[in-house]
Every structure is written in structure tokens, then in C-alpha cells.
Write a protein that holds these residues in place. Sequence first.
Motif, mmCIF file in Angstrom:
data_model
loop_
_atom_site.group_PDB
_atom_site.id
_atom_site.type_symbol
_atom_site.label_atom_id
_atom_site.label_comp_id
_atom_site.label_asym_id
_atom_site.label_seq_id
_atom_site.Cartn_x
_atom_site.Cartn_y
_atom_site.Cartn_z
ATOM 1 N N ALA A 20 43.303 -104.726 -37.338
ATOM 2 C CA ALA A 20 42.371 -103.668 -37.715
ATOM 3 C C ALA A 20 41.209 -103.605 -36.724
ATOM 4 O O ALA A 20 40.755 -102.511 -36.359
ATOM 5 C CB ALA A 20 41.857 -103.887 -39.132
ATOM 6 N N ALA A 21 40.734 -104.758 -36.271
ATOM 7 C CA ALA A 21 39.627 -104.780 -35.308
ATOM 8 C C ALA A 21 40.056 -104.164 -33.976
ATOM 9 O O ALA A 21 39.292 -103.424 -33.348
ATOM 10 C CB ALA A 21 39.140 -106.210 -35.101
ATOM 11 N N VAL A 22 41.283 -104.444 -33.549
ATOM 12 C CA VAL A 22 41.794 -103.879 -32.300
ATOM 13 C C VAL A 22 41.943 -102.369 -32.435
ATOM 14 O O VAL A 22 41.577 -101.608 -31.534
ATOM 15 C CB VAL A 22 43.134 -104.541 -31.904
ATOM 16 N N VAL A 23 42.456 -101.915 -33.552
ATOM 17 C CA VAL A 23 42.607 -100.477 -33.786
ATOM 18 C C VAL A 23 41.235 -99.807 -33.799
ATOM 19 O O VAL A 23 41.049 -98.744 -33.192
ATOM 20 C CB VAL A 23 43.378 -100.209 -35.108
ATOM 21 N N ALA A 24 40.253 -100.444 -34.439
ATOM 22 C CA ALA A 24 38.900 -99.884 -34.487
ATOM 23 C C ALA A 24 38.303 -99.803 -33.079
ATOM 24 O O ALA A 24 37.653 -98.807 -32.736
ATOM 25 C CB ALA A 24 38.009 -100.717 -35.403
ATOM 26 N N LEU A 25 38.523 -100.833 -32.258
ATOM 27 C CA LEU A 25 38.043 -100.815 -30.874
ATOM 28 C C LEU A 25 38.652 -99.640 -30.122
ATOM 29 O O LEU A 25 37.944 -98.884 -29.452
ATOM 30 C CB LEU A 25 38.406 -102.126 -30.173
ATOM 31 N N ALA A 30 38.066 -94.380 -27.621
ATOM 32 C CA ALA A 30 38.644 -93.053 -27.378
ATOM 33 C C ALA A 30 37.600 -91.967 -27.648
ATOM 34 O O ALA A 30 37.446 -91.026 -26.863
ATOM 35 C CB ALA A 30 39.892 -92.844 -28.239
ATOM 36 N N VAL A 31 36.865 -92.112 -28.745
ATOM 37 C CA VAL A 31 35.813 -91.149 -29.085
ATOM 38 C C VAL A 31 34.711 -91.172 -28.020
ATOM 39 O O VAL A 31 34.252 -90.121 -27.561
ATOM 40 C CB VAL A 31 35.231 -91.461 -30.486
ATOM 41 N N GLU A 32 34.290 -92.364 -27.612
ATOM 42 C CA GLU A 32 33.217 -92.503 -26.626
ATOM 43 C C GLU A 32 33.622 -91.924 -25.268
ATOM 44 O O GLU A 32 32.814 -91.285 -24.596
ATOM 45 C CB GLU A 32 32.802 -93.973 -26.478
ATOM 46 N N ARG A 34 35.830 -89.524 -24.691
ATOM 47 C CA ARG A 34 35.892 -88.062 -24.806
ATOM 48 C C ARG A 34 34.514 -87.426 -24.910
ATOM 49 O O ARG A 34 34.327 -86.289 -24.489
ATOM 50 C CB ARG A 34 36.771 -87.682 -25.991
ATOM 51 N N ALA A 35 33.559 -88.174 -25.452
ATOM 52 C CA ALA A 35 32.201 -87.654 -25.594
ATOM 53 C C ALA A 35 31.362 -87.905 -24.340
ATOM 54 O O ALA A 35 30.214 -87.468 -24.274
ATOM 55 C CB ALA A 35 31.528 -88.296 -26.810
ATOM 56 N N GLY A 36 31.905 -88.608 -23.378
ATOM 57 C CA GLY A 36 31.174 -88.893 -22.150
ATOM 58 C C GLY A 36 30.156 -90.005 -22.287
ATOM 59 O O GLY A 36 29.272 -90.142 -21.445
ATOM 60 N N ARG A 37 30.266 -90.817 -23.327
ATOM 61 C CA ARG A 37 29.300 -91.901 -23.545
ATOM 62 C C ARG A 37 29.813 -93.261 -23.075
ATOM 63 O O ARG A 37 29.112 -94.256 -23.201
ATOM 64 C CB ARG A 37 28.942 -91.976 -25.026
ATOM 65 N N GLU A 59 45.864 -93.282 -29.094
ATOM 66 C CA GLU A 59 44.674 -92.429 -28.952
ATOM 67 C C GLU A 59 43.857 -92.834 -27.727
ATOM 68 O O GLU A 59 43.386 -91.982 -26.973
ATOM 69 C CB GLU A 59 43.821 -92.523 -30.223
ATOM 70 N N LEU A 60 43.707 -94.139 -27.509
ATOM 71 C CA LEU A 60 42.968 -94.606 -26.335
ATOM 72 C C LEU A 60 43.728 -94.274 -25.053
ATOM 73 O O LEU A 60 43.131 -93.844 -24.065
ATOM 74 C CB LEU A 60 42.711 -96.115 -26.418
ATOM 75 N N LEU A 61 45.041 -94.448 -25.062
ATOM 76 C CA LEU A 61 45.831 -94.123 -23.876
ATOM 77 C C LEU A 61 45.755 -92.634 -23.554
ATOM 78 O O LEU A 61 45.657 -92.246 -22.385
ATOM 79 C CB LEU A 61 47.278 -94.580 -24.056
ATOM 80 N N GLU A 62 45.747 -91.799 -24.570
ATOM 81 C CA GLU A 62 45.590 -90.359 -24.353
ATOM 82 C C GLU A 62 44.201 -90.039 -23.802
ATOM 83 O O GLU A 62 44.058 -89.210 -22.895
ATOM 84 C CB GLU A 62 45.825 -89.593 -25.657
ATOM 85 N N ALA A 63 43.174 -90.708 -24.340
ATOM 86 C CA ALA A 63 41.812 -90.492 -23.845
ATOM 87 C C ALA A 63 41.699 -90.951 -22.391
ATOM 88 O O ALA A 63 41.035 -90.293 -21.573
ATOM 89 C CB ALA A 63 40.800 -91.226 -24.725
ATOM 90 N N MET A 64 42.347 -92.067 -22.055
ATOM 91 C CA MET A 64 42.333 -92.549 -20.666
ATOM 92 C C MET A 64 43.029 -91.549 -19.748
ATOM 93 O O MET A 64 42.564 -91.307 -18.633
ATOM 94 C CB MET A 64 43.013 -93.914 -20.560
ATOM 95 N N ALA A 65 44.126 -90.966 -20.212
ATOM 96 C CA ALA A 65 44.853 -89.983 -19.401
ATOM 97 C C ALA A 65 43.979 -88.765 -19.095
ATOM 98 O O ALA A 65 44.101 -88.157 -18.033
ATOM 99 C CB ALA A 65 46.141 -89.564 -20.106
#
Length: 193
Positions: A20-25, A30-32, A34-37, A59-65
Motif C-alpha cells: 500500500a505504501a508503494v502504491v501510495a508513493l 504521478a500526480v506531482e 503531471r502538475a509540474g511539482r 499510473e507512474l509509468l504513464e506519467a513518466m512517459a
Amino acid sequence: ARRHEAAPAGSAMGGEGEIAAVVALGDRLAVELRAGRAGPREAANALDALGRLRQRHEELLEAMAEFVPLQIGRFGLRDTVGAVVAYGRLREPDEATLLALAARARQDLRHHSMSELAAMSTSFARLRVREVRFLESLLNRCAGDQRDLAPRDCVALLSAFGRLNVANAGAFTSLGESLLWRAAWPPGRGGTG
């Protein structure tokens, strides 16, 4: 829907709390991104952590792409190495992202240590990513005097070149001579004998 794979048997991930902690990370980064933060360092570090834990996070892999091609100029030496190695650990074949990272590594090739280049080459080979200009530049660099190169890096580079089906007589001669030079050292002087 769950966006991660369960940890492999015998992995460092012990229970649902750790997963759960890894998923939360992954979700947060991913949100950060995409938001440029978040920047390249945060992205590379989080991806590296997931890679070491062998946890995919779609989700993170998509954000990285999305992030890497737009921000590749902001990637420093460590960021590039960390991201490439993490993709290799995850066995994530995102060719477009990896080609962008390879091009960035090529721009900074002379600033990377041979250990870093060996680690990136291993990841590219594992994923069968062949960015020709990066490989040509790396082979040319390897063609120089490599007597100070660690044997593990020589072997990693030769193995990566073999997997990627690339060759350069100068690089192979230099890397081979480096291995033979170290093997000729007397016992106790850093050689293999």
C-alpha cells in the motif's frame, strides 16, 4: 482496479502495508509529475525505489512517459542513470522514453563514469533498446585506454554489446586488453590471480 503487480515470492515486500505504501508513493508522484511539482530527481528516485522493489505502477509509468520527453533537458547525470537503470529493473519496455533517455545520456557521455555507462548499457540491453548514436558514441569511448576500468564494468559492457548485437574492433580490443591486463597482475595487487 489495482494498478500494480503483487510482489514476487521472496521479495523485500512483506505485507499489504508495504505494498500500500508503494502504491501510495506511485500515485502521489504521478500526480506531482503531471502538475509540474516534481522534477527529474524525484521521478528517477521514485522509479528507482519501485524498480528495486520490483513493483510496477502503471499510473507512474504513464506519467513518466508524458514527463520525460517534455523535461529531458532538465535531467542531470544521476537522474538519467537512475531512470534508465530503474526501467531495466522493472523490465519496462517504454521505447520512446528510453530512446529520449539514451539521447540525453549521449549528450553527456564524456561526463558519465564507465560504471554508469555499463549500468545503463545493461538496462538498454535487457530491454533491447538500440539508440544507434548512443551506442556508436559509447563504443568509440570504449575504444580508448580502459586499463583503469573495473573488470565487472568491462564484462557488463561486453555483455550488453553482445545482447544488442553491436561491435567495434577498437572497443572490443581495448576492453579485452583491460581484462587481460588486470588478470596479469600478481596476486594481492588487484588482479584476479
